[in-house]
Design a protein around this motif. Structure first.
Motif, PDB file in Angstrom:
ATOM      1  N   SER A   1       0.808  -1.218   0.000  1.00  9.82           N
ATOM      2  CA  SER A   1       0.000   0.000   0.000  1.00  9.82           C
ATOM      3  C   SER A   1       0.838   1.265   0.000  1.00  9.82           C
ATOM      4  CB  SER A   1      -0.931   0.002   1.220  1.00  9.82           C
ATOM      5  OG  SER A   1      -0.178  -0.126   2.417  1.00  9.82           O
TER       6      SER A   1
ATOM      7  N   SER B   1      -4.597  -1.805  -6.938  1.00  8.80           N
ATOM      8  CA  SER B   1      -4.800  -1.542  -5.510  1.00  8.80           C
ATOM      9  C   SER B   1      -3.689  -0.705  -4.894  1.00  8.80           C
ATOM     10  CB  SER B   1      -4.914  -2.874  -4.752  1.00  8.80           C
ATOM     11  OG  SER B   1      -5.947  -3.677  -5.276  1.00  8.80           O
TER      12      SER B   1
ATOM     13  N   CYS C   1      -2.592   2.251  -4.059  1.00  9.01           N
ATOM     14  CA  CYS C   1      -3.182   3.590  -3.987  1.00  9.01           C
ATOM     15  C   CYS C   1      -2.150   4.700  -3.932  1.00  9.01           C
ATOM     16  CB  CYS C   1      -4.122   3.676  -2.783  1.00  9.01           C
ATOM     17  SG  CYS C   1      -3.329   3.237  -1.217  1.00  9.01           S
ATOM     18  N   SER C   2      -0.891   4.392  -3.586  1.00 12.90           N
ATOM     19  CA  SER C   2       0.147   5.425  -3.490  1.00 12.90           C
ATOM     20  C   SER C   2       1.079   5.434  -4.692  1.00 12.90           C
ATOM     21  CB  SER C   2       0.981   5.219  -2.216  1.00 12.90           C
ATOM     22  OG  SER C   2       0.170   5.258  -1.058  1.00 12.90           O
TER      23      SER C   2
ATOM     24  N   ASN D   1      -7.724   2.999 -11.073  1.00  8.65           N
ATOM     25  CA  ASN D   1      -7.850   3.347  -9.654  1.00  8.65           C
ATOM     26  C   ASN D   1      -6.566   3.945  -9.078  1.00  8.65           C
ATOM     27  OD1 ASN D   1     -10.447   2.228  -9.741  1.00  8.65           O
ATOM     28  ND2 ASN D   1      -9.677   0.183  -9.188  1.00  8.65           N
ATOM     29  N   LEU D   2      -5.503   4.018  -9.868  1.00  5.68           N
ATOM     30  CA  LEU D   2      -4.225   4.550  -9.380  1.00  5.68           C
ATOM     31  C   LEU D   2      -4.289   6.075  -9.409  1.00  5.68           C
ATOM     32  CD1 LEU D   2      -1.843   2.102 -11.299  1.00  5.68           C
ATOM     33  CD2 LEU D   2      -2.659   1.921  -8.941  1.00  5.68           C
ATOM     34  N   GLY D   3      -4.919   6.636  -8.438  1.00  9.28           N
ATOM     35  CA  GLY D   3      -5.168   8.075  -8.429  1.00  9.28           C
ATOM     36  C   GLY D   3      -3.932   8.929  -8.318  1.00  9.28           C
ATOM     37  N   GLU D   4      -2.823   8.407  -7.786  1.00  8.96           N
ATOM     38  CA  GLU D   4      -1.592   9.177  -7.634  1.00  8.96           C
ATOM     39  C   GLU D   4      -0.604   8.951  -8.761  1.00  8.96           C
ATOM     40  OE1 GLU D   4      -1.120  11.389  -5.232  1.00  8.96           O
ATOM     41  OE2 GLU D   4      -3.124  10.954  -4.438  1.00  8.96           O
TER      42      GLU D   4
END
Length: 818
Positions: A218, A240, A242-243, A264-267
């Motif tokens: 994570s 998954s 997220c960072s 979903n990889l917002g960063e």
């Protein structure tokens, strides 16, 4: 009596030998009774020896082996050898002489050394330490305080320890193992390093799938797995992370489709999945990556249209979709982007016109649409963009330049920082070689598009640019030193007087040449321009012998030469004079494998003819090395060669017929070059050949009926050439053939029915030719056929029912039929 004595002599000699041996044993026992010496005393004595010497005595007996590898002896030996141990140092930036031996010592030694000297280390950086093909020490994972581990460029090999992450590396945040020779699969246990932020495994020999357990990291911000041999599909679990900010999966053998979960990889800021086998289309959900700056999906097998939603990504600067199978039009929505700077969509199947809305991209610096089916004229709005530096539109069948655009372009030639290089070449010529898509910051000038007046004006305008474009502009002009001096000092009319600190005429030539032998070859060969005498001497074998003796460093293992082992002298081998190259080859006669792909060679590097001297060579891989010149005929002397890969270079000329002497060759890959002429008939006598890849060249002529000589062939690729004639019926005799790629040529006539008997066929590419007649209905009965492309031909009659159904449902075949 004599016969009796002659029979007794052998028994007498045997008795004497036995007696002599007994005396020697008694003498040895009287000097030193080793079995009677207590093992504790023997261990005490051996503990004073350096560890690398102690390990030699493990061979004496199993008892000695058990004793010398015990934890007690390792502690005793290391405590005496290392002396006073400093455990307060938290940063180790270099490996000492003993640590270079550590991976080769028993596991107990590794554990004791770590506990004695590395127990409190926070940062361990052993990069560029020459471990000489040893494995990663397992005990490094027991350092609980370790946060940073760098073992890059260390010549490590073997697998990554399977217990990495299993109750180990409890504090590790950065793990750098790139540029080694690590092999096998990535262990799933790495997903257990919960604090990991950066994982770099690029440029190794890792294989197998990407472990889904990586999705549990994570805190991971950077994931670099490029330049390996990874297979299978991209696991959805990657979505998954997220960072995650940087994702590099390029230059592998990944297949399947792009997972929707990556949205979903917002960063995420950089994503590179180029140079793989990815299929399907780009997911529409990818526009949810609001922070993405760079997206590279080039050199895959992606299909469909380019999603217009890519233009709605607010920060996207670099977009590369080259070398895929995209169709449709260039999205006009790209004109509404406020951030796009580089757009690379070369070598696709795009049609229509270049949208004039692209003239609204005020941030655009480079637009490349080479090798498509675009028509119309260049929009005048593009030429007025203030930041545009490169506009590549070559190899499009219908692109024209309007008179208004030509006038505008001539005006811009004299404006500072507004040079636009418009490449208009014939559709028969291949597109120019691809460059690094996101590093083109300099102004590009081509000789065929400029006069001497244009060069002078361009050089003068380049003075207002920063340092990097200035250097690139001077290199592209190829001007004299005097001219360069005026460019750098425009206010001075005359260069300063030349002065020398040493008068060479006062030295004898013998002394001068002796001094020159201590210069690196890359420097000494530049002095060939001084005079004809220097040129003759510096290319002589006598000078080469002395120069190499003073400069070259002998390698510990010259049997296998990989990119990891490559030295600066290895790079020079491809550009040095023949005398040097011959000496280099003579010092590497035992080499069996040269594997140097993706290496940046010196400008003008060629395939050295002296390679023909390496008779034991079985593998030669110089792909992606920017090599020029012709393929040397001397390669035909490598009778043991099994793999020859020279793809993705700028090799020209004809294919030498001497390659037909490589009777053990299994892989021949000369694709993506500038080769011309006909295919040598001798190549079709290689019965052991499995892969025949000559696509994307300028080959001509006909195949002929002698293709059936390639009895072991599995892949035959001559796509994107100018080969003519009918498709040989002899392909039907190649029972092992799995891939047949004949697309983008000038084949005519009917498709031979013998192709329908190839039950192993998986890929059949016949599109973009001049084939006629009815489409063979028997092709639908090929049991393993997965991809069939026959579009852009002149077939007549209806499609077979099953193929018509497959074109609608896409259930069994990826069919492209017009």
């Amino acid at each position: 009596m004599g016969s009796v004595l002659s029979r007794l002599i052998p028994f007498k000699e045997a008795a004497l030998r036995a007696h002599k041996k007994q005396k020697l044993n008694e003498r040895a026992d009287s000097v030193f009774q080793f079995p009677n010496l207590p093992l504790e005393i023997g261990s005490e004595i051996l503990s004073w020896l350096p560890p690398d010497q102690v390990m030699r005595y493990r061979r004496l007996s199993r008892t000695f082996n058990a004793c010398l590898t015990s934890r007690y002896f390792a502690t005793l030996n290391l405590s005496r050898f290392l002396g006073v141990v400093d455990t307060t140092a938290t940063n180790r930036l270099t490996a000492n002489s003993f640590e270079l031996l550590l991976p080769g010592l028993p596991k107990t030694y590794q554990e004791v050394y770590v506990s004695l000297k590395l127990s409190s280390v926070v940062k361990l950086s052993w990069s560029y330490s020459k471990f000489r093909r040893l494995r990663i020490p397992d005990s490094l994972g027991t350092i609980d305080t370790l946060e940073y581990l760098d073992l890059s460029y260390c010549l490590l090999e073997g697998p990554i320890p399977i217990d990495f992450g299993t109750d180990t590396f409890k504090s590790l945040q950065v793990l750098r193992l790139h540029c080694n020779a690590l092999s096998r699969e990535i262990p799933e246990s790495i997903g257990g390093i919960k604090q990991l932020e950066k994982l770099n495994l690029m440029f190794n020999k890792l294989s197998g799938p990407i472990p889904p357990t990586l999705g549990s990291l994570s805190n991971l911000k950077t994931l670099c797995l490029n330049g390996n041999r990874l297979t299978s599909s991209i696991p959805p679990e990657i979505g998954s992370l997220c960072s995650l900010e940087e994702l590099y999966l390029n230059s592998n053998q990944l297949s399947g489709e792009i997972p929707v979960e990556l949205a979903n990889l917002g960063e995420l800021r950089k994503m590179d999945i180029s140079k793989n086998l990815i299929t399907g289309s780009i997911p529409e959900e990818i526009n949810q990556l609001s922070k993405l700056l760079s997206l590279d999906l080039s050199e895959n097998h992606l299909l469909g249209v380019i999603p217009a939603s890519l233009a709605r990504m607010p920060r996207l600067r670099d977009l590369s979709l080259s070398s895929n199978n995209f169709s449709g039009k260039i999205p006009v929505e790209f004109g509404g982007s406020t951030s796009l700077e580089h757009i690379h969509i070369n070598c696709n199947k795009l049609s229509g016109v270049i949208p004039k809305q692209l003239g609204q991209l005020v941030t655009l610096r480079c637009l490349q649409v080479v090798g498509n089916n675009l028509t119309g004229s260049i929009p005048i709005e593009l030429c007025a963009l203030p930041r545009l530096r490169e506009l590549h539109i070559a190899d499009n069948c219908g692109i024209t330049v309007s008179e208004e655009t030509r006038v505008n372009q001539e005006q811009l030639k004299h404006a500072p920082l507004s040079q636009i290089d418009v490449l208009l070449t014939s559709s028969k010529e291949p597109p120019p070689p691809q460059k690094d898509p996101f590093k083109s910051t300099s102004i590009m000038v081509h000789q065929q598009h400029r006069s001497s007046h244009t060069s002078d004006s361009l050089a003068a305008s380049a003075l207002d640019v920063n340092v990097l474009p200035l250097k690139a502009s001077i290199r592209s002009l190829s001007t004299s030193p005097k001219r360069i001096f005026h460019l750098l000092h425009p206010t001075k009319l005359q260069p300063p007087p030349q002065t020398t600190s040493i008068q060479l005429p006062t030295l004898t030539y013998d002394i001068i040449f002796h001094i020159l032998t201590y210069l690196p070859p890359s420097h000494s060969i530049k002095l060939r321009r001084l005079s004809q005498m220097f040129n003759t001497y510096l290319q002589s074998r006598a000078y080469a012998v002395e120069n190499i003796k003073n400069f070259a460093v002998e390698k510990a293992d010259a049997v296998i030469c990989t990119a990891v082992d490559m030295t600066e002298y290895d790079r020079l081998w491809l550009v040095l004079p023949p005398a040097y190259a011959a000496l280099y080859a003579e010092s590497h006669l035992d080499t069996t494998s040269i594997d140097w792909p993706f290496m940046r060679m010196k400008a003008g590097a060629k395939v050295p003819p002296s390679l023909g001297m390496l008779n034991l060579l079985t593998r030669l891989n110089l792909g992606w090395c920017s090599l020029v010149g012709e393929i040397p005929r001397e390669l035909g002397a490598l009778v043991n060669l099994r793999v020859l890969e020279l793809q993705r270079n700028d090799l020209s000329g004809e294919i030498p017929c001497e390659l037909g002497n490589l009777v053990q060759l299994e892989v021949l890959n000369l694709s993506d070059n500038l080769l011309e002429g006909c295919l040598p008939r001798e190549l079709f006598r290689l019965r052991t050949l499995k892969e025949f890849k000559l696509g994307h060249n300028r080959l001509s002529g006909e195949l002929g009926e002698y293709v059936d000589g390639l009895q072991g062939l599995e892949v035959f690729d001559v796509s994107v050439n100018v080969i003519q004639g009918q498709i040989p019926a002899g392909f039907g005799n190649l029972r092992k053939l799995k891939e047949l790629r004949l697309n983008d040529n000038s084949f005519f006539g009917e498709v031979p029915g013998e192709l329908c008997t190839l039950v192993e066929m998986e890929v059949l590419m016949l599109n973009r030719n001049r084939l006629t007649g009815e489409f063979p209905s028997a092709l639908e009965r090929l049991p393993r056929l997965k991809e069939l492309k026959v579009a852009h031909n002149q077939f007549m009659g209806p499609l077979p029912p099953k193929l018509r159904k497959a074109t609608k449902l896409m259930d069994r075949l990826m069919v492209h039929i017009s």
